[in-house]
Write a protein that holds these residues in place. Structure first.
Motif, PDB file in Angstrom:
ATOM      1  N   THR A 276       0.827  -1.199   0.000  1.00  0.00           N
ATOM      2  CA  THR A 276       0.000   0.000   0.000  1.00  0.00           C
ATOM      3  C   THR A 276       0.864   1.254   0.000  1.00  0.00           C
ATOM      4  OG1 THR A 276      -0.178   0.381   2.397  1.00  0.00           O
ATOM      5  CG2 THR A 276      -1.639  -1.276   1.447  1.00  0.00           C
ATOM      6  N   GLY A 277       0.285   2.353  -0.479  1.00  0.00           N
ATOM      7  CA  GLY A 277       0.983   3.626  -0.487  1.00  0.00           C
ATOM      8  C   GLY A 277       0.023   4.783  -0.292  1.00  0.00           C
ATOM      9  N   TYR A 278       0.531   5.870   0.265  1.00  0.00           N
ATOM     10  CA  TYR A 278      -0.261   7.072   0.510  1.00  0.00           C
ATOM     11  C   TYR A 278      -0.952   7.528  -0.779  1.00  0.00           C
ATOM     12  CZ  TYR A 278      -1.234  12.013   1.449  1.00  0.00           C
ATOM     13  OH  TYR A 278      -1.839  13.239   1.573  1.00  0.00           O
ATOM     14  N   GLY A 279      -2.182   7.977  -0.621  1.00  0.00           N
ATOM     15  CA  GLY A 279      -2.937   8.425  -1.783  1.00  0.00           C
ATOM     16  C   GLY A 279      -3.752   7.334  -2.434  1.00  0.00           C
ATOM     17  N   GLY A 280      -3.733   6.142  -1.838  1.00  0.00           N
ATOM     18  CA  GLY A 280      -4.565   5.066  -2.366  1.00  0.00           C
ATOM     19  C   GLY A 280      -3.898   4.212  -3.415  1.00  0.00           C
ATOM     20  N   GLN A 281      -2.607   3.904  -3.198  1.00  0.00           N
ATOM     21  CA  GLN A 281      -1.894   2.992  -4.101  1.00  0.00           C
ATOM     22  C   GLN A 281      -1.969   1.584  -3.490  1.00  0.00           C
ATOM     23  OE1 GLN A 281      -1.385   5.312  -6.290  1.00  0.00           O
ATOM     24  NE2 GLN A 281      -1.418   6.907  -4.726  1.00  0.00           N
ATOM     25  N   TYR A 282      -2.446   0.622  -4.282  1.00  0.00           N
ATOM     26  CA  TYR A 282      -2.616  -0.747  -3.774  1.00  0.00           C
ATOM     27  C   TYR A 282      -2.170  -1.786  -4.790  1.00  0.00           C
ATOM     28  CZ  TYR A 282      -5.877   1.362  -0.403  1.00  0.00           C
ATOM     29  OH  TYR A 282      -6.447   2.129   0.578  1.00  0.00           O
ATOM     30  N   VAL A 283      -1.443  -2.762  -4.300  1.00  0.00           N
ATOM     31  CA  VAL A 283      -1.280  -4.032  -4.998  1.00  0.00           C
ATOM     32  C   VAL A 283      -1.812  -5.081  -4.030  1.00  0.00           C
ATOM     33  CG1 VAL A 283       0.301  -5.687  -6.051  1.00  0.00           C
ATOM     34  CG2 VAL A 283       0.779  -3.224  -6.206  1.00  0.00           C
ATOM     35  N   ALA A 284      -2.890  -5.751  -4.413  1.00  0.00           N
ATOM     36  CA  ALA A 284      -3.536  -6.732  -3.537  1.00  0.00           C
ATOM     37  C   ALA A 284      -3.456  -8.110  -4.173  1.00  0.00           C
ATOM     38  CB  ALA A 284      -4.992  -6.354  -3.289  1.00  0.00           C
ATOM     39  N   VAL A 285      -3.004  -9.073  -3.396  1.00  0.00           N
ATOM     40  CA  VAL A 285      -2.838 -10.445  -3.878  1.00  0.00           C
ATOM     41  C   VAL A 285      -3.702 -11.361  -3.017  1.00  0.00           C
ATOM     42  CG1 VAL A 285      -1.194 -12.323  -4.284  1.00  0.00           C
ATOM     43  CG2 VAL A 285      -0.474  -9.933  -4.620  1.00  0.00           C
ATOM     44  N   PHE A 286      -4.568 -12.139  -3.670  1.00  0.00           N
ATOM     45  CA  PHE A 286      -5.408 -13.112  -2.978  1.00  0.00           C
ATOM     46  C   PHE A 286      -5.028 -14.501  -3.485  1.00  0.00           C
ATOM     47  CE2 PHE A 286      -7.850  -9.156  -3.138  1.00  0.00           C
ATOM     48  CZ  PHE A 286      -8.139  -8.967  -1.796  1.00  0.00           C
ATOM     49  N   PRO A 287      -4.083 -15.154  -2.805  1.00  0.00           N
ATOM     50  CA  PRO A 287      -3.534 -16.409  -3.338  1.00  0.00           C
ATOM     51  C   PRO A 287      -4.561 -17.508  -3.503  1.00  0.00           C
ATOM     52  CG  PRO A 287      -2.792 -16.023  -1.078  1.00  0.00           C
ATOM     53  CD  PRO A 287      -3.436 -14.761  -1.540  1.00  0.00           C
ATOM     54  N   GLU A 288      -5.520 -17.599  -2.585  1.00  0.00           N
ATOM     55  CA  GLU A 288      -6.512 -18.673  -2.666  1.00  0.00           C
ATOM     56  C   GLU A 288      -7.470 -18.482  -3.842  1.00  0.00           C
ATOM     57  OE1 GLU A 288      -8.295 -18.671   1.261  1.00  0.00           O
ATOM     58  OE2 GLU A 288      -6.301 -18.308   2.087  1.00  0.00           O
ATOM     59  N   LEU A 289      -7.567 -17.243  -4.337  1.00  0.00           N
ATOM     60  CA  LEU A 289      -8.450 -16.940  -5.464  1.00  0.00           C
ATOM     61  C   LEU A 289      -7.694 -16.819  -6.779  1.00  0.00           C
ATOM     62  CD1 LEU A 289     -10.731 -14.220  -3.787  1.00  0.00           C
ATOM     63  CD2 LEU A 289     -11.193 -16.677  -4.043  1.00  0.00           C
ATOM     64  N   ASP A 290      -6.345 -16.943  -6.738  1.00  0.00           N
ATOM     65  CA  ASP A 290      -5.521 -16.754  -7.937  1.00  0.00           C
ATOM     66  C   ASP A 290      -5.817 -15.388  -8.551  1.00  0.00           C
ATOM     67  OD1 ASP A 290      -3.670 -17.262  -9.888  1.00  0.00           O
ATOM     68  OD2 ASP A 290      -4.760 -18.898 -10.850  1.00  0.00           O
ATOM     69  N   LEU A 291      -5.841 -14.364  -7.694  1.00  0.00           N
ATOM     70  CA  LEU A 291      -6.338 -13.046  -8.073  1.00  0.00           C
ATOM     71  C   LEU A 291      -5.366 -11.957  -7.641  1.00  0.00           C
ATOM     72  CD1 LEU A 291      -9.002 -11.518  -9.096  1.00  0.00           C
ATOM     73  CD2 LEU A 291      -9.579 -11.334  -6.672  1.00  0.00           C
ATOM     74  N   VAL A 292      -5.146 -10.992  -8.532  1.00  0.00           N
ATOM     75  CA  VAL A 292      -4.350  -9.803  -8.218  1.00  0.00           C
ATOM     76  C   VAL A 292      -5.157  -8.578  -8.623  1.00  0.00           C
ATOM     77  CG1 VAL A 292      -2.199  -8.534  -8.621  1.00  0.00           C
ATOM     78  CG2 VAL A 292      -2.185 -11.035  -8.634  1.00  0.00           C
ATOM     79  N   ALA A 293      -5.198  -7.583  -7.754  1.00  0.00           N
ATOM     80  CA  ALA A 293      -5.876  -6.330  -8.071  1.00  0.00           C
ATOM     81  C   ALA A 293      -4.937  -5.161  -7.802  1.00  0.00           C
ATOM     82  CB  ALA A 293      -7.149  -6.179  -7.243  1.00  0.00           C
ATOM     83  N   VAL A 294      -5.031  -4.151  -8.651  1.00  0.00           N
ATOM     84  CA  VAL A 294      -4.253  -2.921  -8.492  1.00  0.00           C
ATOM     85  C   VAL A 294      -5.218  -1.744  -8.519  1.00  0.00           C
ATOM     86  CG1 VAL A 294      -2.656  -1.345  -9.672  1.00  0.00           C
ATOM     87  CG2 VAL A 294      -2.074  -3.763  -9.427  1.00  0.00           C
ATOM     88  N   MET A 295      -5.053  -0.852  -7.587  1.00  0.00           N
ATOM     89  CA  MET A 295      -5.749   0.429  -7.625  1.00  0.00           C
ATOM     90  C   MET A 295      -4.738   1.532  -7.359  1.00  0.00           C
ATOM     91  SD  MET A 295      -9.488   0.013  -5.782  1.00  0.00           S
ATOM     92  CE  MET A 295     -10.150   1.522  -6.506  1.00  0.00           C
ATOM     93  N   THR A 296      -4.912   2.656  -8.030  1.00  0.00           N
ATOM     94  CA  THR A 296      -4.077   3.821  -7.768  1.00  0.00           C
ATOM     95  C   THR A 296      -4.979   5.027  -7.555  1.00  0.00           C
ATOM     96  OG1 THR A 296      -3.842   4.275 -10.147  1.00  0.00           O
ATOM     97  CG2 THR A 296      -2.116   2.955  -9.091  1.00  0.00           C
ATOM     98  N   GLY A 297      -4.408   6.068  -6.950  1.00  0.00           N
ATOM     99  CA  GLY A 297      -5.158   7.282  -6.676  1.00  0.00           C
ATOM    100  C   GLY A 297      -4.260   8.498  -6.713  1.00  0.00           C
ATOM    101  N   ARG A 298      -4.878   9.642  -6.705  1.00  0.00           N
ATOM    102  CA  ARG A 298      -4.099  10.875  -6.664  1.00  0.00           C
ATOM    103  C   ARG A 298      -3.352  10.947  -5.342  1.00  0.00           C
ATOM    104  NH1 ARG A 298      -8.928  13.355  -8.823  1.00  0.00           N
ATOM    105  NH2 ARG A 298      -9.291  14.358  -6.786  1.00  0.00           N
ATOM    106  N   VAL A 299      -2.100  11.398  -5.393  1.00  0.00           N
ATOM    107  CA  VAL A 299      -1.261  11.449  -4.199  1.00  0.00           C
ATOM    108  C   VAL A 299      -1.628  12.702  -3.399  1.00  0.00           C
ATOM    109  CG1 VAL A 299       1.097  11.450  -3.310  1.00  0.00           C
ATOM    110  CG2 VAL A 299       0.548  10.170  -5.382  1.00  0.00           C
ATOM    111  N   GLU A 300      -2.675  12.551  -2.618  1.00  0.00           N
ATOM    112  CA  GLU A 300      -3.190  13.638  -1.798  1.00  0.00           C
ATOM    113  C   GLU A 300      -4.129  13.019  -0.772  1.00  0.00           C
ATOM    114  OE1 GLU A 300      -6.999  15.014  -4.488  1.00  0.00           O
ATOM    115  OE2 GLU A 300      -5.025  15.739  -5.079  1.00  0.00           O
ATOM    116  N   PRO A 301      -4.492  13.754   0.272  1.00  0.00           N
ATOM    117  CA  PRO A 301      -5.406  13.183   1.272  1.00  0.00           C
ATOM    118  C   PRO A 301      -6.803  12.950   0.672  1.00  0.00           C
ATOM    119  CG  PRO A 301      -4.278  15.134   2.128  1.00  0.00           C
ATOM    120  CD  PRO A 301      -4.011  15.100   0.657  1.00  0.00           C
TER     121      PRO A 301
END
Length: 318
Positions: A276-301
Motif C-alpha cells: 500500500t501507499g499514501y494516496g490510495g496505491q494498492y497491490v492486492a494479492v489473494f492467493p486462494e483466489l488466484d487473483l491480483v488487483a491494483v488500484m491507484t489514486g491521486r497522491v493527496e489526502p
C-alpha cells in the motif's frame, strides 16, 4: 509496452463481469480521487479501467516502494550479498548516538520493529527527517524510542536505511540493482525513482510505476517468486514476507498484520497480501483466489478506497 499482460474477459477466468462494472460505476460516481482499477485472475488481465488523463502512465507509488524493497532483500539474501535476516544492519565501529543501533537487524527493519520513531505519529520528526541533508545519517543519529525488536512503529526512515544497506551489500546503486535483478527480468524499463540529497533512491517511497507494472509485481508475488517460467525470488521468500510477523497499525488501512514490508489480512475467508501507499496505491494479492488487483489514486489526502478491492473485486471471484 512495459508491463504488457495477456488479456481476457472477466467471465473467461471466473469473474462476475457485472459486479466489476458496478465497481467501475461506483468509482466514477463516488471516488473522484481514484485513477485506476486493474484485476487479473489466473495470470490474465480481465478488467482494466483508468480515470482521468495520464492515469495509465507511471506515477509515484509512495510506500508500495517498501514492499518492492522486501522483494529485493530476498534476492540479495539468496545471492549471498547479505549474511542473513538476523545480521546487524551497521558495520562494526559505525558511529551512532544510541549504541542500541548496533543491535538492529535486517529482520527488524523489515518488520518495522527497529525502535525508530514513527513519522506517522510525530510530524515534527517527519518534517526534520525529510528536510535533512542526509536522511540516512539523520536516522542513525536518533535515540531509539524502543529497544530493537520490542514494538512495531511504522518508519519511513527505517525503510530508507534498509535501502542503503541493500545498495552497500550489492556494491551498486539501489535502482541499478533493482533493474538488474527484478525490473529487467520482469520486462520493465528503468523507472524513475526519487532520490535523497545524497543521491540515494528513497527506500520508503518515490518509485514510479504504471498500474500494469504494479500488476506484474503482484503476479510475481502470487506466483511465489516465479515469473513466466523464471524464478526471480528465492523459494519460500514470498511466504515469509507475507506472513504476519507483528501486529501493525490496523487504523491505517484496516490491515492488522505486518510481514516483511507487506500488510496481511483475512478478508472474509480469504487471505489477502497488500502493498500500500499514501494516496490510495494498492497491490492486492489473494492467493486462494488466484487473483491480483491494483488500484491507484491521486497522491493527496482522501478517503480510503480499499473497500473496492476487499469487497467488490474479491467477491467477484466465483
Amino acid at each position: 509496452m512495459s508491463g504488457d499482460f495477456p488479456a481476457t474477459s472477466p467471465e473467461a477466468v471466473g469473474l462476475d463481469g457485472d459486479q466489476l462494472l458496478a465497481a467501475d460505476e461506483r468509482i466514477r460516481r463516488e471516488l473522484p480521487h481514484v485513477t485506476s482499477l486493474l484485476v487479473a485472475r489466473r495470470g490474465r488481465l480481465a478488467f482494466e479501467r483508468y480515470y482521468g488523463p495520464g492515469a495509465a502512465r507511471r506515477q509515484d507509488t509512495q510506500s508500495v516502494t517498501k514492499s518492492v524493497l522486501a522483494l529485493l532483500t530476498g534476492i540479495a539474501l539468496e545471492r549471498g550479498l547479505l549474511a542473513g535476516l538476523d545480521q546487524p544492519v551497521l558495520p562494526p565501529g559505525t558511529a551512532v548516538r544510541d549504541l542500541r543501533w548496533h543491535e538492529v537487524t535486517l529482520r527488524q527493519l523489515l518488520t518495522m520493529t527497529a525502535g525508530l520513531p514513527s513519522e506517522l505519529t510525530d510530524p515534527a520528526y517527519d518534517e526534520a527527517w525529510m528536510a535533512s541533508a542526509d536522511p540516512v545519517r539523520f536516522a542513525l543519529e536518533q535515540v531509539l524510542v524502543d529497544g530493537p525488536g520490542r514494538a512495531f512503529r511504522y518508519s519511513n526512515a527505517g525503510a530508507h536505511v534498509l535501502g542503503a544497506v541493500l545498495a552497500r551489500a550489492a556494491g551498486q546503486d539501489l535502482a541499478a540493482f533493482a533493474q538488474a535483478v527484478l525490473f529487467g527480468p520482469l520486462g520493465l524499463a528503468p523507472p524513475a525513482w526519487a532520490r535523497d540529497p545524497q543521491g540515494r533512491p528513497f527506500g520508503n517511497g518515490g518509485l514510479h510505476l504504471t498500474p500494469r507494472e504494479l500488476l506484474c509485481l503482484g503476479q510475481l508475488v502470487l506466483g511465489r517468486g516465479e515469473w513466466r517460467g523464471q524464478r526471480l525470488l528465492p523459494e519460500g521468500w514470498v511466504e515469509e514476507a507475507t506472513r504476519a510477523h507483528v501486529e501493525g497499525y490496523a487504523w491505517m488501512e484496516g490491515l492488522p498484520g505486518y510481514g516483511f514490508l507487506w500488510w496481511t489480512a483475512r478478508e472474509g475467508d480469504t487471505e489477502g497480501w497488500y502493498a500500500t501507499g499514501y494516496g490510495g496505491q494498492y497491490v492486492a494479492v489473494f492467493p486462494e483466489l488466484d487473483l491480483v488487483a491494483v488500484m491507484t489514486g491521486r497522491v493527496e489526502p482522501h478517503p480510503s478506497h480499499r473497500h473496492i478491492i476487499a469487497g467488490d473485486v474479491r467477491e467477484a471471484a466465483r
